[in-house]
Design an enzyme around this catalytic site. Structure first.
Site, short mmCIF file in Angstrom:
data_model
loop_
_atom_site.label_atom_id
_atom_site.label_comp_id
_atom_site.label_asym_id
_atom_site.label_seq_id
_atom_site.Cartn_x
_atom_site.Cartn_y
_atom_site.Cartn_z
N CYS A 63 0.82 -1.23 0.00
CA CYS A 63 0.00 0.00 0.00
C CYS A 63 0.85 1.27 0.00
O CYS A 63 1.67 1.48 0.90
CB CYS A 63 -0.89 -0.02 1.24
SG CYS A 63 -1.84 1.48 1.44
N TYR A 194 -5.31 5.25 -9.16
CA TYR A 194 -6.46 4.45 -8.68
C TYR A 194 -7.72 4.80 -9.47
O TYR A 194 -8.54 3.93 -9.77
CB TYR A 194 -6.70 4.68 -7.18
CG TYR A 194 -5.72 3.91 -6.33
CD1 TYR A 194 -6.04 2.65 -5.83
CD2 TYR A 194 -4.46 4.43 -6.04
CE1 TYR A 194 -5.14 1.93 -5.07
CE2 TYR A 194 -3.55 3.72 -5.29
CZ TYR A 194 -3.89 2.47 -4.81
OH TYR A 194 -3.00 1.76 -4.06
N1 LIG Z 1 -6.96 7.75 3.11
C1 LIG Z 1 -6.31 6.58 3.44
C2 LIG Z 1 -6.38 5.58 2.29
C3 LIG Z 1 -5.77 4.27 2.66
C4 LIG Z 1 -6.16 3.18 1.66
O1 LIG Z 1 -7.02 3.38 0.80
N2 LIG Z 1 -5.52 2.01 1.79
C5 LIG Z 1 -5.86 0.89 0.91
C6 LIG Z 1 -4.65 0.09 0.54
S1 LIG Z 1 -3.56 0.89 -0.57
C7 LIG Z 1 -6.77 -0.07 1.62
O2 LIG Z 1 -6.51 -0.41 2.76
N3 LIG Z 1 -7.80 -0.54 0.91
C8 LIG Z 1 -8.71 -1.54 1.41
C9 LIG Z 1 -10.14 -1.16 1.11
O3 LIG Z 1 -10.40 -0.04 0.65
O4 LIG Z 1 -11.00 -2.00 1.37
C10 LIG Z 1 -4.91 6.94 3.81
O5 LIG Z 1 -4.23 7.66 3.05
O6 LIG Z 1 -4.48 6.55 4.89
#
Ligand SMILES: N[C@@H](CCC(=O)N[C@@H](CS)C(=O)NCC(=O)O)C(=O)O
Length: 315
Positions: A63, A194
């Site tokens: 991530c 994304y």
């Molecule tokens: N706004 C968050 C976004 C974090 C994020 O989207 N992480 C992704 C991985 S790259 C995630 O955990 N996705 C799982 C999901 O959305 O179910 C940050 O910057 O901390």
């Protein structure tokens, strides 16, 4: 995602979209701040004082948002202050899991199987996505923050004398310019890849893809005349940029279809990416195998789960 603490739908195909088929990222919900005194930060509640051994970071190497926090933890020499767990890079129907993959660890705090259980410990009626990074407070047994842009600021200046303050990634004099660059690059580059990858219409994909490449032109033109993206010092804007660059040729170019060019086609940007990668400690925050295994496990984009062999010549 969870709704009132219950699983609503499978994670895999479900990403929120707008009327045009564009990907819409959901806002993070835990927004407290660690501060040297325990006073409240810009959002959330007071009570999160910087202390050695009190906080734990849950991350996945795949991530980019989580990797920002790993980078800043290294640069600020906070490894002995904030502990870390690495999650399994492969996404499951219950999103992030512990164990089951080389270099993925167990949950040292609760021996849970999945990260969603951590969210439920903080709020048993939690509604939202289960995202990394998560910054956990072992004393109050709750999530301090799950917003990486804020966690990196806390790691930069919330730990007072516990951190190495010879590096300041958010210096007062450069804040306006850092904010401008962050703003310019977040929507169209960091999140732009994304938006291209998860678009569900040709129009939304093309719009996002073109923005990604106009951002790369902007990045290249800045790096042609200065060593870092803001002036001549390393700032948080570089951290935010690097995590997207290092994944670009490896996974975004193929899986997310941002394939008009590769990073190695931008000489200044490519050299800059290598320079940041070679800063002390940074290579340890980049795990190419996890990045490939994780992105290519997203069933909605790659139902067969086949992981391509090439490495994108990134480093
Ligand atoms: N706004 C968050 C976004 C974090 C994020 O989207 N992480 C992704 C991985 S790259 C995630 O955990 N996705 C799982 C999901 O959305 O179910 C940050 O910057 O901390």
């Amino acid at each position: 995602m969870l709704i009132d603490g219950q699983w609503a739908e499978d994670f895999q195909p479900v990403q929120k979209k707008d009327a045009k088929g564009g990907f819409v990222r959901q806002p993070s919900q835990f927004r407290n701040w660690i501060t040297p005194t325990g006073d409240a930060g810009p959002t959330g509640s007071a009570g999160f004082k910087a202390e050695t051994g009190r906080y734990h970071l849950y991350v996945a190497y795949i991530c980019p948002w989580a990797s920002r926090t790993l980078m800043v933890r290294k640069l600020k020499k906070l490894e002995g202050v904030v502990s870390v767990s690495i999650l399994n890079p492969k996404l499951t129907d219950k999103v992030w899991a512990f164990n089951g993959y080389p270099e993925a660890g167990s949950d040292p705090l609760f021996a849970d199987d999945y990260l969603y259980q951590t969210y439920l410990r903080a709020d048993k009626y939690y509604t939202g996505r289960i995202t990394v990074p998560v910054l956990w407070d072992k004393q109050l047994n709750t999530i301090v923050s799950n917003e990486s842009s804020e966690i990196i600021r806390m790691l930069n200046n919330g730990f007072g004398g516990l951190a190495d303050n010879s590096i300041n990634l958010y210096p007062l004099l450069l804040r306006d310019e850092i904010e401008q660059v962050n703003e310019r690059l977040y929507h169209s580059f960091n999140n732009g890849v994304y938006r291209a990858g998860f678009a569900t219409s040709q129009e939304a994909y093309e719009e996002a893809c073109k923005e990604v490449f106009s951002s790369l032109d902007y990045i290249e033109s800045r790096l042609a005349t200065q060593p870092y993206i803001v002036e001549s010092v390393l700032t948080e804007a570089d951290i935010r940029l690097f995590v997207t660059l290092i994944r670009f040729d490896l996974v975004y170019h193929g899986l997310f279809k941002t394939n008009l060019k590769q990073i190695k086609d931008y000489p200044f940007t490519y050299a800059y990416m290598l320079k940041v990668y070679r800063l002390p400690g940074i290579a340890e925050t980049v795990n190419i195998d996890h990045i490939k295994a994780g992105y290519y496990s997203i069933k909605a984009l790659n139902p067969t789960g086949i992981v391509p062999l090439g490495l994108g010549n990134i480093i």
